[in-house]
Design an enzyme around this catalytic site. Structure first.
Site, PDB file in Angstrom:
ATOM      1  N   GLU A 153       0.848  -1.218   0.000  1.00 51.02           N
ATOM      2  CA  GLU A 153       0.000   0.000   0.000  1.00 51.02           C
ATOM      3  C   GLU A 153       0.879   1.262   0.000  1.00 51.02           C
ATOM      4  OE1 GLU A 153      -3.685  -0.084   2.041  1.00 51.02           O
ATOM      5  OE2 GLU A 153      -3.824  -2.268   1.906  1.00 51.02           O
TER       6      GLU A 153
HETATM    7  C1  LIG Z   1       2.701  -9.625   0.524  1.00 46.81           C
HETATM    8  C2  LIG Z   1       2.277  -8.575  -0.458  1.00 46.81           C
HETATM    9  C3  LIG Z   1       0.928  -8.264  -0.592  1.00 46.81           C
HETATM   10  C4  LIG Z   1       0.517  -7.306  -1.506  1.00 46.81           C
HETATM   11  N1  LIG Z   1      -0.827  -7.091  -1.711  1.00 46.81           N
HETATM   12  C5  LIG Z   1      -1.216  -6.305  -2.751  1.00 46.81           C
HETATM   13  C6  LIG Z   1      -2.602  -6.201  -3.106  1.00 46.81           C
HETATM   14  O1  LIG Z   1      -3.475  -6.802  -2.471  1.00 46.81           O
HETATM   15  N2  LIG Z   1      -2.936  -5.450  -4.182  1.00 46.81           N
HETATM   16  C7  LIG Z   1      -2.009  -4.783  -4.918  1.00 46.81           C
HETATM   17  O2  LIG Z   1      -2.388  -4.116  -5.872  1.00 46.81           O
HETATM   18  N3  LIG Z   1      -0.689  -4.836  -4.601  1.00 46.81           N
HETATM   19  C8  LIG Z   1      -0.275  -5.597  -3.546  1.00 46.81           C
HETATM   20  N4  LIG Z   1       1.063  -5.693  -3.234  1.00 46.81           N
HETATM   21  C9  LIG Z   1       2.044  -4.960  -4.038  1.00 46.81           C
HETATM   22  C10 LIG Z   1       2.701  -3.819  -3.288  1.00 46.81           C
HETATM   23  O3  LIG Z   1       1.788  -2.787  -3.076  1.00 46.81           O
HETATM   24  C11 LIG Z   1       3.953  -3.387  -4.098  1.00 46.81           C
HETATM   25  O4  LIG Z   1       4.913  -4.422  -3.944  1.00 46.81           O
HETATM   26  C12 LIG Z   1       4.505  -2.070  -3.646  1.00 46.81           C
HETATM   27  O5  LIG Z   1       3.641  -1.022  -3.975  1.00 46.81           O
HETATM   28  C13 LIG Z   1       5.881  -1.777  -4.255  1.00 46.81           C
HETATM   29  O6  LIG Z   1       5.886  -1.981  -5.627  1.00 46.81           O
HETATM   30  P1  LIG Z   1       7.033  -2.867  -6.298  1.00 46.81           P
HETATM   31  O7  LIG Z   1       7.094  -4.152  -5.554  1.00 46.81           O
HETATM   32  O8  LIG Z   1       6.806  -2.933  -7.748  1.00 46.81           O
HETATM   33  O9  LIG Z   1       8.385  -2.093  -5.995  1.00 46.81           O
HETATM   34  P2  LIG Z   1       9.012  -0.926  -6.904  1.00 46.81           P
HETATM   35  O10 LIG Z   1       7.993   0.061  -7.253  1.00 46.81           O
HETATM   36  O11 LIG Z   1       9.767  -1.577  -8.002  1.00 46.81           O
HETATM   37  O12 LIG Z   1      10.025  -0.276  -5.882  1.00 46.81           O
HETATM   38  C14 LIG Z   1      11.322  -0.834  -5.615  1.00 46.81           C
HETATM   39  C15 LIG Z   1      12.042   0.146  -4.675  1.00 46.81           C
HETATM   40  O13 LIG Z   1      12.195   1.414  -5.339  1.00 46.81           O
HETATM   41  C16 LIG Z   1      11.625   2.445  -4.531  1.00 46.81           C
HETATM   42  N5  LIG Z   1      11.051   3.477  -5.390  1.00 46.81           N
HETATM   43  C17 LIG Z   1      10.231   3.325  -6.464  1.00 46.81           C
HETATM   44  N6  LIG Z   1       9.904   4.520  -6.975  1.00 46.81           N
HETATM   45  C18 LIG Z   1      10.505   5.462  -6.205  1.00 46.81           C
HETATM   46  C19 LIG Z   1      10.556   6.895  -6.218  1.00 46.81           C
HETATM   47  N7  LIG Z   1       9.872   7.604  -7.117  1.00 46.81           N
HETATM   48  N8  LIG Z   1      11.298   7.525  -5.273  1.00 46.81           N
HETATM   49  C20 LIG Z   1      11.971   6.813  -4.335  1.00 46.81           C
HETATM   50  N9  LIG Z   1      11.965   5.452  -4.274  1.00 46.81           N
HETATM   51  C21 LIG Z   1      11.242   4.797  -5.197  1.00 46.81           C
HETATM   52  C22 LIG Z   1      10.566   1.748  -3.691  1.00 46.81           C
HETATM   53  O14 LIG Z   1      10.253   2.491  -2.516  1.00 46.81           O
HETATM   54  C23 LIG Z   1      11.247   0.425  -3.380  1.00 46.81           C
HETATM   55  O15 LIG Z   1      12.144   0.586  -2.311  1.00 46.81           O
HETATM   56  C24 LIG Z   1       1.485  -6.607  -2.276  1.00 46.81           C
HETATM   57  C25 LIG Z   1       2.851  -6.901  -2.099  1.00 46.81           C
HETATM   58  C26 LIG Z   1       3.246  -7.874  -1.221  1.00 46.81           C
HETATM   59  C27 LIG Z   1       4.718  -8.190  -1.116  1.00 46.81           C
END
Ligand SMILES: Cc1cc2nc3c(=O)[nH]c(=O)nc-3n(C[C@H](O)[C@H](O)[C@H](O)COP(=O)(O)OP(=O)(O)OC[C@H]3O[C@@H](n4cnc5c(N)ncnc54)[C@H](O)[C@@H]3O)c2cc1C
Length: 380
Positions: A363
């Protein structure tokens, strides 16, 4: 200024505490080991009104406020964060999303079942290439007249295998960017909608996380939520409230670990006295309690903002950012206070430490919360 909870709030908190102790605690270690979703407990949580806490009773909900929601979330999360994330998603992403943005027909057909726990919901925004950058949606929903045709992949979806109804965000017109995004209700079993295997996770292992595939999935036009192009706003507003739930989850994980550490420190003896009498341990307890109370204030303030009709984008992001940091740091301290016992499953704190990490990721990661907070500050 009044820092007291009402009689009703105290009753709700005690009911959630009682449920967590008597129903969630037995078997929590086994569910974590086996990555088992607490199926039978979901039904009971529905009966207690925990799955539609803030929903209007006319749609089957409990009609409680957001303060009640965070009190329930904290108590459940002290014991089982895998169960509480299911509660959080169903309440603040799915039920809220439908109640705030759905049509009357959608509320009658879907919300009434979701709010009672007869059905479970999932919120599907994240994709392999669209996590933090949620505007980069690659899932498409093409307008075919009386239906939309959905194609794409959603990642990490909580309740992914167990849900009955899925709120799916998709791009309907990529030229319009974030204004060309819509949200749809997709029912389980719709042809072309496939659920991938359950993810093997570090924490919240009992929660049900899956990848979802959409291959030419036909969704009736009446299942689009809100006006054409309102899907991104829907997702952002819904997540803003969801963050209050996750902040409360983080608070619960931290306070659960603290309570176990305090109890252990009064029982465990080293060098002829209970370890709480060693200043190094006593000061850890003082720091833990202080940080947790500060997190609690931010969580309650965000919930209060929502209940008052104030803008809660910044306060919910602050609550989540801080409470998740406290959860991560204080669960590590709780393991330390338990010494070697902290490293084994029987004492629960290692699970809480593993569960804490996700609160800094889903989230909106902590980095994304800082973007939301700083934007709010600059705009003011
Ligand atoms: C157990 C679990 C349950 C989940 N449940 C749901 C769900 O029910 N529905 C749903 O839609 N999603 C869900 N998610 C997804 C979750 O919301 C995402 O994993 C999260 O938003 C991060 O996205 P990402 O994994 O693609 O990481 P990325 O966006 O690839 O980020 C990787 C890193 O880069 C950093 N980063 C990215 N952009 C920036 C920026 N502009 N400035 C600074 N830092 C940045 C991030 O903070 C992070 O540290 C779930 C994830 C998990 C692991």
């Amino acid at each position: 200024m009044n820092f007291s909870l009402t009689e009703e709030h105290l009753m709700i908190r005690d009911a959630a505490r009682d449920f967590a102790q008597t129903e969630l605690l037995p078997g929590v270690i086994e569910r974590d080991n086996a990555q088992k979703f607490p199926d039978s407990l979901v039904r009971k949580m529905g009966e207690l009104g925990f799955l539609g806490i803030m929903v209007d009773p006319k749609y089957g909900g409990s009609g409680m406020d957001t303060i009640s929601y965070v009190l329930i979330m904290e108590e459940l999360s002290k014991i089982d964060a895998s169960a509480s994330v299911m509660v959080s998603v169903n309440n603040s992403l799915v039920c809220y999303g439908l109640e705030a943005f759905g049509s009357e027909a959608q509320k009658q057909k879907y919300l009434t079942k979701l709010a009672t726990g007869e059905s479970i919901g999932a919120f599907c925004l994240s994709e392999p290439e669209a996590g933090s950058d949620a505007t980069s949606q690659r899932t498409t929903a093409i307008d075919k007249g009386d239906y939309y045709l959905i194609n794409g992949t959603k990642n990490w979806i909580t309740n992914g295998g167990r849900a009955d109804f899925y709120l799916v965000i998709a791009q309907t017109d990529k030229h319009k960017g974030s204004h060309g995004i819509n949200a749809f209700i997709v029912e389980k079993g719709t042809p072309g909608f496939d659920i991938g295997p359950k993810e093997d996770k570090l924490g919240i292992r009992g929660s049900d996380t899956h990848t979802l595939q959409f291959n030419d999935v036909k969704v009736p036009k009446e299942n689009r939520i809100g006006d054409d192009g309102s899907g991104f706003r829907f997702a952002m507003k819904t997540l803003s409230g969801g963050r209050i739930g996750i902040a409360a989850q983080a608070l619960g994980i931290a306070s659960g670990a603290y309570e176990l550490a305090l109890k252990y420190s009064k029982e465990r003896k080293a060098f002829g006295t209970e370890i709480c009498n060693h200043q190094a341990i006593a000061f850890k307890l003082a720091d833990m309690y202080t940080e947790i109370e500060a997190a609690r204030m931010l969580v309650l303030k965000a919930a209060w903002d929502k209940d008052q009709g104030n803008n809660y984008d910044k306060s919910s992001a602050m609550a989540k950012l801080y409470a998740s940091k406290v959860a991560m740091e204080q669960t590590v301290e709780a393991v330390q206070i338990h010494g070697g016992n902290g490293f084994v499953k029987e004492y629960h704190v290692e699970r809480l430490m593993r569960d804490a990490k996700i609160t800094q990721i889903y989230e909106g990661t902590s980095e994304i919360q800082k973007i939301v907070i700083s934007r709010g500050l600059i705009k003011e």
